[in-house]
Design a protein around this motif. Structure first.
Motif, mmCIF file in Angstrom:
data_model
loop_
_atom_site.group_PDB
_atom_site.id
_atom_site.type_symbol
_atom_site.label_atom_id
_atom_site.label_comp_id
_atom_site.label_asym_id
_atom_site.label_seq_id
_atom_site.Cartn_x
_atom_site.Cartn_y
_atom_site.Cartn_z
ATOM 1 N N LEU A 117 67.677 -62.531 -58.748
ATOM 2 C CA LEU A 117 68.136 -63.918 -58.851
ATOM 3 C C LEU A 117 69.230 -64.068 -59.906
ATOM 4 O O LEU A 117 70.214 -64.786 -59.695
ATOM 5 C CB LEU A 117 66.968 -64.847 -59.173
ATOM 6 C CG LEU A 117 66.013 -65.122 -58.034
ATOM 7 C CD1 LEU A 117 64.809 -65.912 -58.527
ATOM 8 C CD2 LEU A 117 66.714 -65.874 -56.921
ATOM 9 N N TYR A 118 69.072 -63.370 -61.019
ATOM 10 C CA TYR A 118 70.087 -63.426 -62.075
ATOM 11 C C TYR A 118 71.430 -62.923 -61.554
ATOM 12 O O TYR A 118 72.457 -63.579 -61.721
ATOM 13 C CB TYR A 118 69.638 -62.590 -63.277
ATOM 14 C CG TYR A 118 70.733 -62.389 -64.292
ATOM 15 C CD1 TYR A 118 71.116 -63.421 -65.146
ATOM 16 C CD2 TYR A 118 71.393 -61.181 -64.390
ATOM 17 C CE1 TYR A 118 72.132 -63.253 -66.062
ATOM 18 C CE2 TYR A 118 72.408 -60.990 -65.304
ATOM 19 C CZ TYR A 118 72.769 -62.024 -66.137
ATOM 20 O OH TYR A 118 73.788 -61.848 -67.038
ATOM 21 N N PHE A 119 71.420 -61.743 -60.912
ATOM 22 C CA PHE A 119 72.670 -61.191 -60.392
ATOM 23 C C PHE A 119 73.249 -62.066 -59.283
ATOM 24 O O PHE A 119 74.469 -62.230 -59.184
ATOM 25 C CB PHE A 119 72.464 -59.768 -59.885
ATOM 26 C CG PHE A 119 72.242 -58.766 -60.974
ATOM 27 C CD1 PHE A 119 73.107 -58.667 -62.051
ATOM 28 C CD2 PHE A 119 71.155 -57.913 -60.935
ATOM 29 C CE1 PHE A 119 72.908 -57.758 -63.063
ATOM 30 C CE2 PHE A 119 70.935 -56.983 -61.941
ATOM 31 C CZ PHE A 119 71.826 -56.904 -63.011
ATOM 32 N N VAL A 130 72.904 -65.389 -58.886
ATOM 33 C CA VAL A 130 73.487 -66.611 -59.462
ATOM 34 C C VAL A 130 74.796 -66.276 -60.166
ATOM 35 O O VAL A 130 75.780 -67.004 -60.042
ATOM 36 C CB VAL A 130 72.476 -67.291 -60.421
ATOM 37 C CG1 VAL A 130 73.142 -68.376 -61.239
ATOM 38 C CG2 VAL A 130 71.312 -67.858 -59.636
ATOM 39 N N LYS A 131 74.806 -65.162 -60.892
ATOM 40 C CA LYS A 131 76.027 -64.750 -61.588
ATOM 41 C C LYS A 131 77.161 -64.500 -60.589
ATOM 42 O O LYS A 131 78.287 -64.967 -60.781
ATOM 43 C CB LYS A 131 75.752 -63.482 -62.397
ATOM 44 C CG LYS A 131 76.887 -63.080 -63.304
ATOM 45 C CD LYS A 131 76.509 -61.885 -64.141
ATOM 46 C CE LYS A 131 76.852 -60.666 -63.339
ATOM 47 N NZ LYS A 131 76.775 -59.421 -64.069
ATOM 48 N N ASP A 132 76.867 -63.790 -59.495
ATOM 49 C CA ASP A 132 77.889 -63.533 -58.478
ATOM 50 C C ASP A 132 78.286 -64.804 -57.732
ATOM 51 O O ASP A 132 79.448 -64.995 -57.378
ATOM 52 C CB ASP A 132 77.403 -62.486 -57.482
ATOM 53 C CG ASP A 132 77.365 -61.094 -58.072
ATOM 54 O OD1 ASP A 132 77.941 -60.897 -59.161
ATOM 55 O OD2 ASP A 132 76.763 -60.210 -57.448
ATOM 56 N N MET A 139 70.535 -58.176 -53.531
ATOM 57 C CA MET A 139 69.241 -58.656 -54.018
ATOM 58 C C MET A 139 68.105 -57.752 -53.533
ATOM 59 O O MET A 139 67.209 -57.403 -54.305
ATOM 60 C CB MET A 139 68.999 -60.096 -53.558
ATOM 61 C CG MET A 139 69.870 -61.107 -54.238
ATOM 62 S SD MET A 139 69.582 -62.784 -53.632
ATOM 63 C CE MET A 139 67.988 -63.118 -54.370
ATOM 64 N N PHE A 146 63.365 -61.507 -60.576
ATOM 65 C CA PHE A 146 64.151 -62.220 -61.585
ATOM 66 C C PHE A 146 65.531 -61.590 -61.776
ATOM 67 O O PHE A 146 66.528 -62.303 -61.896
ATOM 68 C CB PHE A 146 63.411 -62.288 -62.920
ATOM 69 C CG PHE A 146 62.357 -63.359 -62.960
ATOM 70 C CD1 PHE A 146 62.693 -64.699 -62.840
ATOM 71 C CD2 PHE A 146 61.028 -63.024 -63.094
ATOM 72 C CE1 PHE A 146 61.727 -65.685 -62.858
ATOM 73 C CE2 PHE A 146 60.044 -63.999 -63.115
ATOM 74 C CZ PHE A 146 60.402 -65.336 -62.994
ATOM 75 N N LEU A 147 65.604 -60.264 -61.788
ATOM 76 C CA LEU A 147 66.905 -59.604 -61.904
ATOM 77 C C LEU A 147 67.792 -59.904 -60.696
ATOM 78 O O LEU A 147 68.993 -60.153 -60.838
ATOM 79 C CB LEU A 147 66.727 -58.096 -62.065
ATOM 80 C CG LEU A 147 66.311 -57.596 -63.429
ATOM 81 C CD1 LEU A 147 66.021 -56.100 -63.381
ATOM 82 C CD2 LEU A 147 67.383 -57.886 -64.458
#
Length: 78
Positions: free
Chosen positions: A67-69, A71-73, A29, A64-65
């Motif tokens: 957080l996206y990565f 949550v995905k992980d 992150m 935002f990117l």
């Protein structure tokens, strides 16, 4: 002859494994946020803007990117 597993040992190994996973996630992150922020700073320097618009956009987009990565992980870990 197999050695019996100690419940305390298993718990410590599981905790260590979780700590390593989550610290790796935090490091990822931080890297994503800093890379996008750096790109925004360099773009503002290149375009010679008075107001650091791309730095601001880079900071928001980086969060935002990240957080996206994350949550995905995180979902993939479960």
């Amino acid at each position: 002859m197999k050695r019996k597993s100690n419940p305390k040992e298993n718990k410590k190994k599981k905790q260590l494994s979780s700590a390593i996973k989550y610290s790796g996630l935090a490091f990822q992150m931080i890297v994503v946020i800093l890379l996008v922020l750096y790109a925004g700073i360099k773009l503002d320097e290149y375009l010679q803007k008075e107001f650091p618009l791309f730095t601001f956009i880079g900071a928001i987009l980086g969060v935002f990117l990240a957080l996206y990565f994350a949550v995905k992980d995180f979902i993939k870990m479960k």
